[in-house]
Design a protein around this motif. Structure first.
Motif, PDB file in Angstrom:
ATOM      1  N   LYS A  82     -21.776   8.900  -1.893  1.00  0.00           N
ATOM      2  CA  LYS A  82     -22.458   8.140  -1.654  1.00  0.00           C
ATOM      3  C   LYS A  82     -23.173   7.279  -1.129  1.00  0.00           C
ATOM      4  O   LYS A  82     -22.870   5.695  -1.603  1.00  0.00           O
ATOM      5  CB  LYS A  82     -22.436   8.957   0.548  1.00  0.00           C
ATOM      6  CG  LYS A  82     -21.975   8.893   1.480  1.00  0.00           C
ATOM      7  CD  LYS A  82     -22.044   9.600   2.384  1.00  0.00           C
ATOM      8  CE  LYS A  82     -20.673  10.477   3.290  1.00  0.00           C
ATOM      9  NZ  LYS A  82     -21.534  10.744   4.691  1.00  0.00           N
ATOM     10  N   GLN A 130      -3.942  10.099  -1.954  1.00  0.00           N
ATOM     11  CA  GLN A 130      -5.339   9.241  -0.727  1.00  0.00           C
ATOM     12  C   GLN A 130      -4.620   6.987   0.097  1.00  0.00           C
ATOM     13  O   GLN A 130      -5.100   7.313   0.680  1.00  0.00           O
ATOM     14  CB  GLN A 130      -6.398   9.070  -0.837  1.00  0.00           C
ATOM     15  CG  GLN A 130      -6.893  10.986  -1.039  1.00  0.00           C
ATOM     16  CD  GLN A 130      -6.927  11.831   0.236  1.00  0.00           C
ATOM     17  OE1 GLN A 130      -7.136  11.054   1.622  1.00  0.00           O
ATOM     18  NE2 GLN A 130      -5.972  12.740  -0.023  1.00  0.00           N
ATOM     19  N   LYS A 162     -21.280  -1.335  -2.830  1.00  0.00           N
ATOM     20  CA  LYS A 162     -21.120  -2.240  -1.793  1.00  0.00           C
ATOM     21  C   LYS A 162     -22.868  -3.219  -2.163  1.00  0.00           C
ATOM     22  O   LYS A 162     -22.462  -4.633  -1.825  1.00  0.00           O
ATOM     23  CB  LYS A 162     -22.018  -1.355  -0.829  1.00  0.00           C
ATOM     24  CG  LYS A 162     -21.258  -0.723  -0.168  1.00  0.00           C
ATOM     25  CD  LYS A 162     -21.600   0.244   1.038  1.00  0.00           C
ATOM     26  CE  LYS A 162     -19.724   0.783   1.704  1.00  0.00           C
ATOM     27  NZ  LYS A 162     -20.447   1.410   2.997  1.00  0.00           N
ATOM     28  N   ASP A 183      -9.788  -3.970   0.345  1.00  0.00           N
ATOM     29  CA  ASP A 183     -10.329  -3.141   0.238  1.00  0.00           C
ATOM     30  C   ASP A 183     -10.335  -2.097  -0.973  1.00  0.00           C
ATOM     31  O   ASP A 183      -9.718  -1.726  -1.789  1.00  0.00           O
ATOM     32  CB  ASP A 183      -9.826  -2.270   2.136  1.00  0.00           C
ATOM     33  CG  ASP A 183      -9.032  -2.545   2.829  1.00  0.00           C
ATOM     34  OD1 ASP A 183     -10.000  -3.237   3.609  1.00  0.00           O
ATOM     35  OD2 ASP A 183      -8.421  -3.297   3.238  1.00  0.00           O
ATOM     36  N   VAL A 193     -10.609   2.225  -2.008  1.00  0.00           N
ATOM     37  CA  VAL A 193     -10.771   3.531  -0.710  1.00  0.00           C
ATOM     38  C   VAL A 193     -11.682   4.813  -1.884  1.00  0.00           C
ATOM     39  O   VAL A 193     -11.353   4.662  -3.087  1.00  0.00           O
ATOM     40  CB  VAL A 193      -9.330   3.600  -0.763  1.00  0.00           C
ATOM     41  CG1 VAL A 193      -9.443   5.849  -0.149  1.00  0.00           C
ATOM     42  CG2 VAL A 193      -8.471   2.904  -0.028  1.00  0.00           C
ATOM     43  N   PRO A 236     -14.848  -4.408   2.104  1.00  0.00           N
ATOM     44  CA  PRO A 236     -15.249  -3.114   3.123  1.00  0.00           C
ATOM     45  C   PRO A 236     -14.528  -1.784   1.676  1.00  0.00           C
ATOM     46  O   PRO A 236     -13.525  -1.820   1.200  1.00  0.00           O
ATOM     47  CB  PRO A 236     -14.136  -3.143   4.292  1.00  0.00           C
ATOM     48  CG  PRO A 236     -13.547  -4.676   4.463  1.00  0.00           C
ATOM     49  CD  PRO A 236     -13.943  -5.140   2.358  1.00  0.00           C
ATOM     50  N   PHE A 237     -15.305  -1.006   2.188  1.00  0.00           N
ATOM     51  CA  PHE A 237     -15.116   0.693   1.311  1.00  0.00           C
ATOM     52  C   PHE A 237     -14.799   1.369   2.332  1.00  0.00           C
ATOM     53  O   PHE A 237     -14.839   1.040   3.634  1.00  0.00           O
ATOM     54  CB  PHE A 237     -16.368   0.910   0.875  1.00  0.00           C
ATOM     55  CG  PHE A 237     -16.658   0.911  -0.323  1.00  0.00           C
ATOM     56  CD1 PHE A 237     -16.726   1.181  -1.594  1.00  0.00           C
ATOM     57  CD2 PHE A 237     -17.724  -0.950  -0.392  1.00  0.00           C
ATOM     58  CE1 PHE A 237     -17.225   0.599  -2.894  1.00  0.00           C
ATOM     59  CE2 PHE A 237     -17.398  -1.298  -1.609  1.00  0.00           C
ATOM     60  CZ  PHE A 237     -17.674  -0.909  -3.085  1.00  0.00           C
ATOM     61  N   HIS A 238     -14.050   2.205   2.350  1.00  0.00           N
ATOM     62  CA  HIS A 238     -13.424   3.106   3.128  1.00  0.00           C
ATOM     63  C   HIS A 238     -13.368   5.046   2.641  1.00  0.00           C
ATOM     64  O   HIS A 238     -12.838   5.307   1.472  1.00  0.00           O
ATOM     65  CB  HIS A 238     -12.093   3.074   3.616  1.00  0.00           C
ATOM     66  CG  HIS A 238     -11.399   1.798   3.803  1.00  0.00           C
ATOM     67  ND1 HIS A 238     -12.009   1.458   5.805  1.00  0.00           N
ATOM     68  CD2 HIS A 238     -11.283   0.629   3.342  1.00  0.00           C
ATOM     69  CE1 HIS A 238     -12.151   0.253   5.934  1.00  0.00           C
ATOM     70  NE2 HIS A 238     -11.491  -0.391   4.528  1.00  0.00           N
ATOM     71  N   PHE A 239     -13.731   5.658   3.236  1.00  0.00           N
ATOM     72  CA  PHE A 239     -13.573   7.063   2.493  1.00  0.00           C
ATOM     73  C   PHE A 239     -12.144   7.719   3.154  1.00  0.00           C
ATOM     74  O   PHE A 239     -12.209   7.839   4.261  1.00  0.00           O
ATOM     75  CB  PHE A 239     -15.152   8.014   3.030  1.00  0.00           C
ATOM     76  CG  PHE A 239     -15.969   7.076   2.085  1.00  0.00           C
ATOM     77  CD1 PHE A 239     -16.225   7.645   1.089  1.00  0.00           C
ATOM     78  CD2 PHE A 239     -17.332   6.653   3.839  1.00  0.00           C
ATOM     79  CE1 PHE A 239     -17.397   7.145   0.383  1.00  0.00           C
ATOM     80  CE2 PHE A 239     -18.607   6.372   2.706  1.00  0.00           C
ATOM     81  CZ  PHE A 239     -18.464   6.494   1.305  1.00  0.00           C
ATOM     82  N   VAL A 240     -11.672   9.009   2.603  1.00  0.00           N
ATOM     83  CA  VAL A 240     -10.508   9.205   2.952  1.00  0.00           C
ATOM     84  C   VAL A 240     -11.190  11.161   2.608  1.00  0.00           C
ATOM     85  O   VAL A 240     -11.618  11.218   1.031  1.00  0.00           O
ATOM     86  CB  VAL A 240      -9.116   9.028   1.509  1.00  0.00           C
ATOM     87  CG1 VAL A 240      -7.814   9.790   2.345  1.00  0.00           C
ATOM     88  CG2 VAL A 240      -9.145   7.247   1.881  1.00  0.00           C
ATOM     89  N   ARG A 245       0.198  -1.150  -0.320  1.00  0.00           N
ATOM     90  CA  ARG A 245       0.037   0.083  -0.571  1.00  0.00           C
ATOM     91  C   ARG A 245       0.943   1.275   0.107  1.00  0.00           C
ATOM     92  O   ARG A 245       0.489   2.519   0.652  1.00  0.00           O
ATOM     93  CB  ARG A 245      -1.024  -0.008   0.898  1.00  0.00           C
ATOM     94  CG  ARG A 245      -2.087  -0.955   0.777  1.00  0.00           C
ATOM     95  CD  ARG A 245      -2.844  -0.884   1.995  1.00  0.00           C
ATOM     96  NE  ARG A 245      -3.755  -1.491   2.361  1.00  0.00           N
ATOM     97  CZ  ARG A 245      -4.775  -2.892   3.033  1.00  0.00           C
ATOM     98  NH1 ARG A 245      -4.530  -1.133   4.048  1.00  0.00           N
ATOM     99  NH2 ARG A 245      -5.520  -3.416   3.305  1.00  0.00           N
TER     100      ARG A 245
END
Length: 123
Positions: free
Chosen positions: A72, A122, A79, A51, A53, A85-89, A17
């Motif tokens: 969103k 990011q 989803k 994941d 991002v 899994p989703f991750h917001f940055v 990563r």
């Protein structure tokens, strides 16, 4: 993912990563969800991410905008097709950092390059 109104920028990262590489921009219209989901699943199957991002476009004061809501909604749609899994940055300062990076590397300032660099910073 860098989700915009016309396309979604997609990048992948190495196993540590630390290095991210752009893959492509996927054309997207909210009204044509089936086409987007088909391409999204193809990318998931091909790259098998652990994941996902997503850059979250907040207002400078940290509040959400209509674009934040749009991003969103697109993520909620995605989803439905994966358990990854989703991750917001927070991407508020990435435009300035990307512009500086482009200038330092003497790269042409093209809109798509800027979008991809924003996403990569990011990851």
């Amino acid at each position: 993912l860098d989700i915009g109104k016309a396309s979604i920028g997609v990048a992948t990262s190495d196993i540590m990563r630390t290095i991210a590489s752009p893959i492509r921009a996927v054309k997207y219209e909210y009204e044509n969800q089936a086409q987007f989901l088909e391409k999204f699943i193809e990318l998931i199957d091909e790259y098998k991410p652990g994941d996902i991002v997503v850059g979250l476009p907040l207002n400078m004061d940290g509040t959400e905008s209509s674009t934040t809501t749009y991003v969103k909604k697109v993520v909620e749609l995605a989803k439905l097709k994966t358990n990854i899994p989703f991750h917001f940055v927070d991407e508020r300062w990435t435009s300035k950092a990307a512009e500086k990076s482009i200038a330092q590397n003497n790269v042409k300032k093209q809109k798509e390059n800027l979008r991809m660099i924003k996403l990569l910073q990011q990851l």
